[in-house]
Design an enzyme around this catalytic site. Structure first.
Site, PDB file in Angstrom:
ATOM      1  N   GLU A   1       0.821  -1.223   0.000  1.00  0.00           N
ATOM      2  CA  GLU A   1       0.000   0.000   0.000  1.00  0.00           C
ATOM      3  C   GLU A   1       0.852   1.269   0.000  1.00  0.00           C
ATOM      4  OE1 GLU A   1      -2.880  -0.566  -0.713  1.00  0.00           O
ATOM      5  OE2 GLU A   1      -3.708  -2.285   0.354  1.00  0.00           O
TER       6      GLU A   1
ATOM      7  N   HIS B   1      -2.696   2.559   8.117  1.00  0.00           N
ATOM      8  CA  HIS B   1      -3.824   1.810   7.552  1.00  0.00           C
ATOM      9  C   HIS B   1      -4.085   0.611   8.461  1.00  0.00           C
ATOM     10  CE1 HIS B   1      -6.359  -0.581   5.024  1.00  0.00           C
ATOM     11  NE2 HIS B   1      -5.434  -1.495   4.800  1.00  0.00           N
TER      12      HIS B   1
ATOM     13  N   HIS C   1      -7.415  -2.488   9.876  1.00  0.00           N
ATOM     14  CA  HIS C   1      -8.697  -3.160   9.633  1.00  0.00           C
ATOM     15  C   HIS C   1      -9.476  -3.262  10.956  1.00  0.00           C
ATOM     16  CE1 HIS C   1      -6.367  -5.651   6.309  1.00  0.00           C
ATOM     17  NE2 HIS C   1      -6.505  -4.392   5.969  1.00  0.00           N
TER      18      HIS C   1
ATOM     19  N   GLU D   1     -17.098  12.821  22.688  1.00  0.00           N
ATOM     20  CA  GLU D   1     -15.890  13.518  22.232  1.00  0.00           C
ATOM     21  C   GLU D   1     -15.570  13.344  20.747  1.00  0.00           C
ATOM     22  OE1 GLU D   1     -12.691  13.042  24.982  1.00  0.00           O
ATOM     23  OE2 GLU D   1     -13.846  14.030  26.537  1.00  0.00           O
TER      24      GLU D   1
ATOM     25  N   HIS E   1     -13.076  -2.789   3.719  1.00  0.00           N
ATOM     26  CA  HIS E   1     -11.655  -3.138   3.824  1.00  0.00           C
ATOM     27  C   HIS E   1     -11.052  -2.623   5.131  1.00  0.00           C
ATOM     28  CE1 HIS E   1      -7.452  -3.487   1.809  1.00  0.00           C
ATOM     29  NE2 HIS E   1      -7.315  -3.307   3.103  1.00  0.00           N
TER      30      HIS E   1
HETATM   31  P1  13P Z   1       0.809  -5.396   3.188  1.00  0.00           P
HETATM   32  O1  13P Z   1       1.154  -6.705   3.886  1.00  0.00           O
HETATM   33  O2  13P Z   1       1.379  -5.333   1.793  1.00  0.00           O
HETATM   34  O3  13P Z   1       1.193  -4.211   4.040  1.00  0.00           O
HETATM   35  O4  13P Z   1      -0.769  -5.356   2.984  1.00  0.00           O
HETATM   36  C1  13P Z   1      -1.644  -5.446   4.079  1.00  0.00           C
HETATM   37  C2  13P Z   1      -2.935  -4.769   3.856  1.00  0.00           C
HETATM   38  O5  13P Z   1      -3.616  -4.427   4.800  1.00  0.00           O
HETATM   39  C3  13P Z   1      -3.376  -4.520   2.467  1.00  0.00           C
HETATM   40  O6  13P Z   1      -4.410  -3.582   2.422  1.00  0.00           O
HETATM   41 ZN    ZN Z   2      -5.608  -3.548   4.282  1.00  0.00          ZN
END
Ligand code: 13P
Ligand code: ZN
Length: 271
Positions: free
Chosen positions: A116, A139, A141, A169, A210
């Site tokens: 990413e 990033h 999840h 808050e 995602h």
């Molecule tokens: P990477 O292992 O390449 O960092 O990818 C993980 C991920 O969350 C892809 O969106």
């Molecule tokens: Zn991801």
């Protein structure tokens, strides 16, 4: 030369990834972090003229030429970063051509930066254009944020408003709201460009079904942004489908924003 494993920025990366794993947000290799470093600080730990490898990034990042980042490796597990930082992390510098990453440390087993990287570096450029102190892109999840994607309309105003209603808050922590991208193929320059476009307006961008991107001045601040969205999403998921008897009203949100003097998205309120 000091030992790189004692560098505060390496320790911070270890602590943040461990924390995110502990919270269940980053299963397997899920999630990635990029953190822009100060060249003088890095030079205390590394010979910054010694390039271990050159890795093409596949896109041009003119505004970041010469900038140094510590970045999680692709396919690497957040749970393993703390015990083996040199394998799971890398320090890269964007070369003069704007399209090559010069590896200064890490990715010891021959690995490379996160898939990413386009979304990360393009988001850094977008955030720096509106906030010169931005240093971090994360990033992740997060479970409830992701769950909420399946049951809540993916409209930026409505989604932000619902989150603001869930914890007092929220409007103070992310008054600029949450941007949303539709489901897109991850790991591409296209999703990177779309994320960066949103990042000019928002520090938080949801990738539908995602995960989420956050940007900020420090790892703590950026982590805290995502953590606050995730907490609000958890309250939403715990109460979704139940009869709601009370809520935080728009007039209460205005009181909060005015009291804490934050510049909030007035167009995201219903009054
Ligand atoms: P990477 O292992 O390449 O960092 O990818 C993980 C991920 O969350 C892809 O969106
Ligand atoms: Zn991801």
């Amino acid at each position: 030369m000091k030992d790189i494993l004692t560098a505060p920025f390496v320790k911070e990366m270890c602590d943040t990834t461990a924390n995110m794993y502990r919270l269940g947000w980053d299963e397997r290799n899920g999630g990635n972090i990029s953190y822009m470093l100060d060249e003088e600080e890095v030079a205390q730990y590394l010979d910054i003229n010694h390039v271990l490898r050159e890795i093409p990034t596949g896109f041009k990042a003119d505004a970041l030429i010469g900038r140094i980042f510590i970045v999680t490796g692709t396919g690497k597990y957040f749970k393993n970063v703390k015990t083996d930082p040199e394998n799971n992390l890398g320090i890269i510098r964007i070369a003069e051509d704007g399209t090559t990453a010069q590896l200064l440390w890490g990715y010891k087993d021959g690995g490379k930066f996160t898939s990413e990287l386009p979304a990360h570096l393009m988001s850094h450029m977008a955030r720096l254009s509106v906030d010169k102190d931005n240093r971090v892109v994360i990033h992740s999840h997060p479970t409830n944020t992701l769950a909420m994607n399946y049951v809540h309309e993916l409209d930026e105003k409505k989604f932000t408003h619902t989150l603001w209603e869930m914890c007092t808050e929220c409007i103070v922590v992310f008054p600029d709201g949450v941007g949303i991208l539709p489901w897109m193929l991850c790991g591409t320059n296209e999703i990177g460009e779309a994320t960066a476009e949103k990042m000019k307006e928002f520090r938080l961008v949801i990738w539908a079904m995602h995960g989420i991107y956050g940007a900020g001045k420090t790892l703590d601040e950026t982590f805290g942004l995502i953590e606050t969205v995730e907490k609000a999403a958890q309250i939403y998921m715990l109460t979704a489908g139940l009869e709601r008897k009370n809520t935080i009203k728009d007039e209460d949100m205005i009181k909060l924003a005015e009291f804490f003097k934050v510049d909030y998205r007035k167009d995201f309120l219903n009054i």
